[in-house]
Design an enzyme around this catalytic site. Structure first.
Site, PDB file in Angstrom:
ATOM      1  N   ASP A 280      50.418  46.401  42.437  1.00 17.30           N
ATOM      2  CA  ASP A 280      49.971  47.650  41.812  1.00 17.30           C
ATOM      3  C   ASP A 280      49.099  48.499  42.720  1.00 17.30           C
ATOM      4  O   ASP A 280      48.806  49.646  42.394  1.00 17.30           O
ATOM      5  CB  ASP A 280      49.189  47.328  40.529  1.00 17.30           C
ATOM      6  CG  ASP A 280      50.078  46.652  39.514  1.00 17.30           C
ATOM      7  OD1 ASP A 280      51.188  47.145  39.320  1.00 17.30           O
ATOM      8  OD2 ASP A 280      49.669  45.638  38.940  1.00 17.30           O
TER       9      ASP A 280
ATOM     10  N   HIS B  65      45.347  38.099  41.734  1.00 14.73           N
ATOM     11  CA  HIS B  65      46.567  37.705  41.020  1.00 14.73           C
ATOM     12  C   HIS B  65      46.429  36.260  40.586  1.00 14.73           C
ATOM     13  O   HIS B  65      45.855  35.452  41.308  1.00 14.73           O
ATOM     14  CB  HIS B  65      47.791  37.867  41.944  1.00 14.73           C
ATOM     15  CG  HIS B  65      49.072  37.914  41.192  1.00 14.73           C
ATOM     16  ND1 HIS B  65      49.723  36.780  40.784  1.00 14.73           N
ATOM     17  CD2 HIS B  65      49.804  38.964  40.737  1.00 14.73           C
ATOM     18  CE1 HIS B  65      50.803  37.137  40.122  1.00 14.73           C
ATOM     19  NE2 HIS B  65      50.876  38.454  40.072  1.00 14.73           N
TER      20      HIS B  65
HETATM   21  N1  ACO Z   1      37.857  42.424  41.280  1.00 17.05           N
HETATM   22  C1  ACO Z   1      36.738  41.658  41.291  1.00 17.05           C
HETATM   23  N2  ACO Z   1      36.712  40.344  40.976  1.00 17.05           N
HETATM   24  C2  ACO Z   1      37.887  39.778  40.629  1.00 17.05           C
HETATM   25  C3  ACO Z   1      39.096  40.502  40.609  1.00 17.05           C
HETATM   26  C4  ACO Z   1      39.057  41.869  40.949  1.00 17.05           C
HETATM   27  N3  ACO Z   1      40.173  42.598  40.941  1.00 17.05           N
HETATM   28  N4  ACO Z   1      40.097  39.683  40.236  1.00 17.05           N
HETATM   29  C5  ACO Z   1      39.534  38.490  40.031  1.00 17.05           C
HETATM   30  N5  ACO Z   1      38.199  38.542  40.265  1.00 17.05           N
HETATM   31  C6  ACO Z   1      37.269  37.415  40.178  1.00 17.05           C
HETATM   32  C7  ACO Z   1      37.019  37.033  38.729  1.00 17.05           C
HETATM   33  O1  ACO Z   1      35.917  37.721  38.193  1.00 17.05           O
HETATM   34  C8  ACO Z   1      36.782  35.554  38.852  1.00 17.05           C
HETATM   35  O2  ACO Z   1      35.470  35.357  39.286  1.00 17.05           O
HETATM   36  P1  ACO Z   1      34.632  34.045  38.844  1.00 17.05           P
HETATM   37  O3  ACO Z   1      35.379  32.886  39.431  1.00 17.05           O
HETATM   38  O4  ACO Z   1      33.291  34.259  39.471  1.00 17.05           O
HETATM   39  O5  ACO Z   1      34.600  34.057  37.356  1.00 17.05           O
HETATM   40  C9  ACO Z   1      37.704  35.114  39.983  1.00 17.05           C
HETATM   41  O6  ACO Z   1      37.899  36.292  40.787  1.00 17.05           O
HETATM   42  C10 ACO Z   1      39.048  34.597  39.516  1.00 17.05           C
HETATM   43  O7  ACO Z   1      39.672  35.599  38.751  1.00 17.05           O
HETATM   44  P2  ACO Z   1      40.280  35.399  37.302  1.00 17.05           P
HETATM   45  O8  ACO Z   1      40.115  36.660  36.526  1.00 17.05           O
HETATM   46  O9  ACO Z   1      39.742  34.140  36.697  1.00 17.05           O
HETATM   47  O10 ACO Z   1      41.781  35.198  37.686  1.00 17.05           O
HETATM   48  P3  ACO Z   1      42.994  35.339  36.726  1.00 17.05           P
HETATM   49  O11 ACO Z   1      44.103  34.611  37.357  1.00 17.05           O
HETATM   50  O12 ACO Z   1      42.617  34.973  35.337  1.00 17.05           O
HETATM   51  O13 ACO Z   1      43.287  36.913  36.715  1.00 17.05           O
HETATM   52  C11 ACO Z   1      44.023  39.061  37.317  1.00 17.05           C
HETATM   53  C12 ACO Z   1      44.145  37.556  37.560  1.00 17.05           C
HETATM   54  C13 ACO Z   1      44.077  39.360  35.814  1.00 17.05           C
HETATM   55  C14 ACO Z   1      45.193  39.759  37.969  1.00 17.05           C
HETATM   56  C15 ACO Z   1      42.681  39.561  37.921  1.00 17.05           C
HETATM   57  O14 ACO Z   1      42.670  39.294  39.291  1.00 17.05           O
HETATM   58  C16 ACO Z   1      42.440  41.051  37.648  1.00 17.05           C
HETATM   59  O15 ACO Z   1      41.973  41.417  36.567  1.00 17.05           O
HETATM   60  N6  ACO Z   1      42.784  41.926  38.634  1.00 17.05           N
HETATM   61  C17 ACO Z   1      42.671  43.359  38.436  1.00 17.05           C
HETATM   62  C18 ACO Z   1      43.808  43.864  37.595  1.00 17.05           C
HETATM   63  C19 ACO Z   1      45.133  43.871  38.301  1.00 17.05           C
HETATM   64  O16 ACO Z   1      45.259  44.339  39.438  1.00 17.05           O
HETATM   65  N7  ACO Z   1      46.176  43.376  37.620  1.00 17.05           N
HETATM   66  C20 ACO Z   1      47.538  43.367  38.140  1.00 17.05           C
HETATM   67  C21 ACO Z   1      48.055  41.966  38.285  1.00 17.05           C
HETATM   68  S1  ACO Z   1      49.622  41.987  39.032  1.00 17.05           S
HETATM   69  C22 ACO Z   1      50.691  42.348  37.819  1.00 17.05           C
HETATM   70  O17 ACO Z   1      50.523  42.154  36.660  1.00 17.05           O
HETATM   71  C23 ACO Z   1      51.896  42.976  38.260  1.00 17.05           C
END
Ligand code: ACO
Length: 440
Positions: A371, A313
């Site tokens: 989720d 998140h």
């Molecule tokens: N699985 C694996 N790696 C992940 C995940 C994941 N679910 N989420 C984040 N990471 C990693 C990223 O690849 C990134 O790695 P890096 O630093 O090596 O590049 C690091 O963790 C930071 O993540 P970001 O994507 O930069 O974080 P951001 O805040 O931009 O994104 C998000 C948050 C979009 C929710 C992301 O965690 C994700 O895509 N999760 C899966 C989708 C999801 O569950 N979304 C629901 C969000 S809650 C809502 O909307 C109600």
């Protein structure tokens, strides 16, 4: 910033660019991070800030929702989400979000009546539905019909009139459940079921989705409480992508139905509200606890686009408090519907355990989000995965309308218009054919 109390803060941030230095006021929040007011940066220093994804930018001042991502805290108008989930119902939470405090008994009774007066849709909207393909995603219908409400309810489009604004928010919240249920019925080829105003918001939604012309759906208090809790937990989440979309759309003076339709569109994406559908589909794809390690490996591989859906998140760097509540409800609902040992729940819990011990997830502070468990509950209630995001959208109409109202009533509100770092061509002479390969 409009709030005089905040402006009184005397802290200053200093910025030096080459030989020039500039000062900007720092405003304290009641809880959480302070902000540097850089609104005069461009006029004074002729430079913009650059912040893709708005990771360090506060776009507005708000009194609605507070999140402490480090400690896994979520509050609506100061009230902990755990208390609201346990002691309130969705309509009380809508009232709280929009009007700023919990209503007394009389106010709540009146508000319930006002909302229920708007559960019906204009008959012609039925014709509107007939235009969709039967295999359309229900979110596509949600976006289209929500926007179309502006053509049916033209007496609540004047955003400068507080009465019209309030009536529009009640219409949006009440009708969103009816639209969502109609989208579901249309996609499964059944006739629409009219709302029943003697039922609660959640009971009525279950009734409109699962009753049919041949059989009345028997509403279980356990399932309607679970439904209601899901609505409460998704009702608001401060300036997330869809809420910011609603605010940005509204900042131009667009009508409330159009703004909420914009929010529904933004919510649809798999990185936002679409993640509940994606999380359940992912669990189904993993299929067995035997395959968990393979998928964890995929999630950690930067060359693989796979991510653990329902994990991570932007704000929570701790267990999402909503996920915690839903994990408890999940067990109750499965027991109630007679699923003793749901393999998907078992898989989800094992996956969670393994991921939470994994170095990658620990270092990146990736925890289950709302989720992760909501899809399992909704599936047990009887919804197909395509309906999960629709249900999220119905809940979020509460937050979107509250945030939209706050924005309209903010005296310093102006059209949202970000700037950019331009890295395109400098002036070209027209007619010059360049040899650069077209990569699109
Ligand atoms: N699985 C694996 N790696 C992940 C995940 C994941 N679910 N989420 C984040 N990471 C990693 C990223 O690849 C990134 O790695 P890096 O630093 O090596 O590049 C690091 O963790 C930071 O993540 P970001 O994507 O930069 O974080 P951001 O805040 O931009 O994104 C998000 C948050 C979009 C929710 C992301 O965690 C994700 O895509 N999760 C899966 C989708 C999801 O569950 N979304 C629901 C969000 S809650 C809502 O909307 C109600």
């Amino acid at each position: 910033m409009a709030n005089k109390k905040i402006i009184k803060n005397k802290k200053i941030a200093k910025l030096t660019i080459a030989d020039n230095s500039y000062e900007f006021p720092i405003y304290s929040s009641t809880e959480g991070e302070s902000v540097i007011d850089i609104s005069r940066l461009y006029s004074e220093a002729n430079i913009f800030t650059y912040d893709p994804g708005f990771t360090s930018t506060a776009s507005c001042e708000s009194k609605i929702t507070y999140i402490d991502g480090e400690n896994g805290i979520l509050r609506y108008r100061g009230y902990d989400i755990e208390d609201l989930a346990q002691k309130s119902d969705f309509i009380e939470v809508v009232n709280l979000l929009i009007y700023g405090d919990l209503p007394n008994k009389e106010q709540l009774k009146k508000y319930r009546r006002l909302i229920s007066r708007h559960t019906l849709l204009h008959e012609q909207i039925i014709n509107f539905f007939q235009g969709f393909r039967r295999d359309a995603h229900p979110m596509a219908m949600m976006v289209g019909v929500m926007g179309a409400l502006s053509s049916f309810y033209q007496d609540t489009l004047d955003i400068s009139d507080s009465h019209q604004r309030q009536e529009a928010t009640r219409r949006i919240v009440a009708k969103s459940a009816t639209i969502g249920a109609m989208a579901y019925k249309y996609s499964i080829g059944q006739s629409f079921v009219s709302p029943k105003n003697n039922l609660s918001f959640s009971e009525n939604f279950l009734h409109m989705c699962f009753s049919n012309t041949a059989e009345e759906y028997k509403i279980s208090p356990i399932l309607s409480k679970a439904m209601d809790t899901i609505f409460i937990l998704h009702a608001d989440h401060e300036q997330n992508a869809s809420t910011s979309t609603v605010r940005l759309a509204g900042s131009s003076g667009a009508n409330p139905f159009a703004c909420i339709a914009a929010g529904v569109s933004s919510l649809w994406g798999p990185a936002h509200g679409g993640a509940n559908q994606a999380a359940l589909e992912m669990l189904e794809e993993i299929g067995s606890t035997k395959n968990i390690n393979k998928y964890i490996k995929k999630a950690k591989n930067k060359k693989d686009p796979f991510k653990l859906m329902g994990f991570g998140h932007r704000v929570y760097k701790n267990y999402d408090p909503r996920a915690k509540i839903l994990k408890g409800i999940c067990q109750k609902v499965l027991k109630h519907v007679g699923i003793k040992n749901d393999p998907i729940l078992k898989l989800a819990m094992t996956l969670e355990k393994i991921a939470l011990k994994d170095k990658y997830f620990i270092e990146k502070r990736l925890y289950p989000n709302v989720d992760f468990y909501s899809g399992i509950i909704l599936r047990a209630i009887g919804f197909p995965p395509e309906m999960f995001t629709v249900i999220f959208a119905i809940s979020r109409t509460a937050g979107w309308t509250a945030q939209w109202t706050e924005m309209i009533e903010d005296p310093i509100q102006k059209i949202g218009r970000p700037r950019q770092l331009y890295t395109g061509n400098k002036s070209l002479k027209y007619g010059t054919i360049r040899s650069k390969k077209n990569t699109r």
